[in-house]
Scaffold this motif. Structure first.
Motif, short mmCIF file in Angstrom:
data_model
loop_
_atom_site.label_atom_id
_atom_site.label_comp_id
_atom_site.label_asym_id
_atom_site.label_seq_id
_atom_site.Cartn_x
_atom_site.Cartn_y
_atom_site.Cartn_z
N ASP A 54 0.81 -1.22 0.00
CA ASP A 54 0.00 0.00 0.00
C ASP A 54 0.85 1.27 0.00
OD1 ASP A 54 1.04 -0.28 2.54
OD2 ASP A 54 -0.80 0.38 3.57
N GLY A 56 2.42 2.78 -2.44
CA GLY A 56 2.08 3.65 -3.55
C GLY A 56 0.83 4.48 -3.28
N ASP A 57 -0.18 3.84 -2.70
CA ASP A 57 -1.41 4.56 -2.37
C ASP A 57 -1.15 5.60 -1.28
OD1 ASP A 57 -2.84 3.07 -4.21
OD2 ASP A 57 -3.53 1.60 -2.72
N ALA A 60 0.52 8.57 -2.87
CA ALA A 60 -0.44 9.30 -3.70
C ALA A 60 -1.35 10.17 -2.83
CB ALA A 60 -1.26 8.32 -4.53
N ALA A 61 -1.79 9.62 -1.71
CA ALA A 61 -2.66 10.39 -0.81
C ALA A 61 -1.91 11.56 -0.19
CB ALA A 61 -3.22 9.48 0.28
N ARG A 255 0.01 7.64 7.58
CA ARG A 255 -1.40 7.33 7.33
C ARG A 255 -2.30 8.11 8.29
NH1 ARG A 255 0.34 1.94 7.73
NH2 ARG A 255 0.92 1.03 5.72
#
Length: 260
Positions: A54, A56-57, A60-61, A255
């Motif tokens: 995760d 990459g996600d 991106a976020a 996160r």
């Protein structure tokens, strides 16, 4: 300092999270992230790392929240990083500042003459071949000898690269985690950060840096001096005001910032 004048204070940038790292205003920040030891765990070989599915996600976020001001700043070559971070199209600083990819274009340091770098790489590769357990990592801007598989090889690796540095003007010898590296003189992550932070769209934002290695300390110190947020990942003495235990904790914190 300028960042304090506009409301950023290194020790009081927002509510502190459970891990002790304050939550910054991402829309007014530039986020610099080291790779090995910071976003991913170190491995016995540079090519044996495992990238969280995760990641990459996550990047991106973060890029969306910062308006594209997420910068990967690493000792690896940019060409290598792009293989692990496929889909990340933001700025990348590679080779500790010897390479830059801004707006999609890769630029190598002026001292990284391809013929000289090739010659250094060939000699280091031949030396490593005679010392089982020593790993040679060739880069577009220099060369690294890793002794993480056999710490007894630290002394011969240092002596060999020091001799090369004395006979090749414009290249300096540096120590990092279980490795020694030759790279162009006058570069550093802190140097690249200062230059980038003077340009749009980074100028006027607060610098944040997550780093783990002794080679990251000048940049962690610079960020702290600017009133930014410097985060040390892992053990060791540091100029950073915050610390996280490992890359998993670093990713959790990032996160949490997105969710906040």
């Amino acid at each position: 300092m300028y960042y304090e004048m506009i409301g950023f204070h290194g020790e009081h940038q927002g509510e502190h999270t459970a891990d002790g790292v304050p939550e910054p205003q991402l829309d007014r920040s530039t986020l610099f992230l080291d790779f090995d030891g910071t976003l991913v765990d170190l491995a016995e070989r540079p090519d044996a790392i495992e990238v969280a599915p995760d990641l990459g996600d996550l990047l991106a976020a973060l890029s969306e929240r910062t308006g594209g001001r997420v910068v990967i700043i690493t000792g690896r070559a940019i060409e290598d990083i792009t293989n692990y971070l496929q889909g990340f199209d933001g700025p990348i600083i590679g080779g500790h500042g010897a390479q830059e990819r801004i707006s999609g274009e890769i630029r190598n340091h002026e001292f990284a003459d391809p013929e000289t770098v090739r010659h250094l790489g060939e000699m280091a590769t031949a030396f490593a071949a005679t010392h089982p357990g020593l790993i040679c990592e060739r880069k577009p801007t220099g060369v690294v000898l890793h002794f993480r598989q056999d710490e007894d090889l630290a002394a011969p690796a240092y002596a060999f690269l020091r001799a090369l540095s004395e006979t090749h003007e414009g290249f300096d010898l540096h120590h990092s985690k279980m490795a020694y590296e030759l790279r162009p003189a006058g570069i550093g992550k802190d140097v690249s950060m200062r230059r980038l932070m003077e340009q749009e769209p980074f100028a006027g934002t607060m610098p944040i840096f997550f780093g783990d290695d002794v080679t990251d300390e000048p940049a962690l110190h610079w960020v702290s001096e600017q009133g930014g947020l410097a985060v040390k990942v892992g053990e060791g003495e540091t100029a950073a005001g915050c610390r996280l235990g490992n890359p998993q904790a670093a990713r959790r914190t990032l996160r949490r910032w997105i969710e906040a």
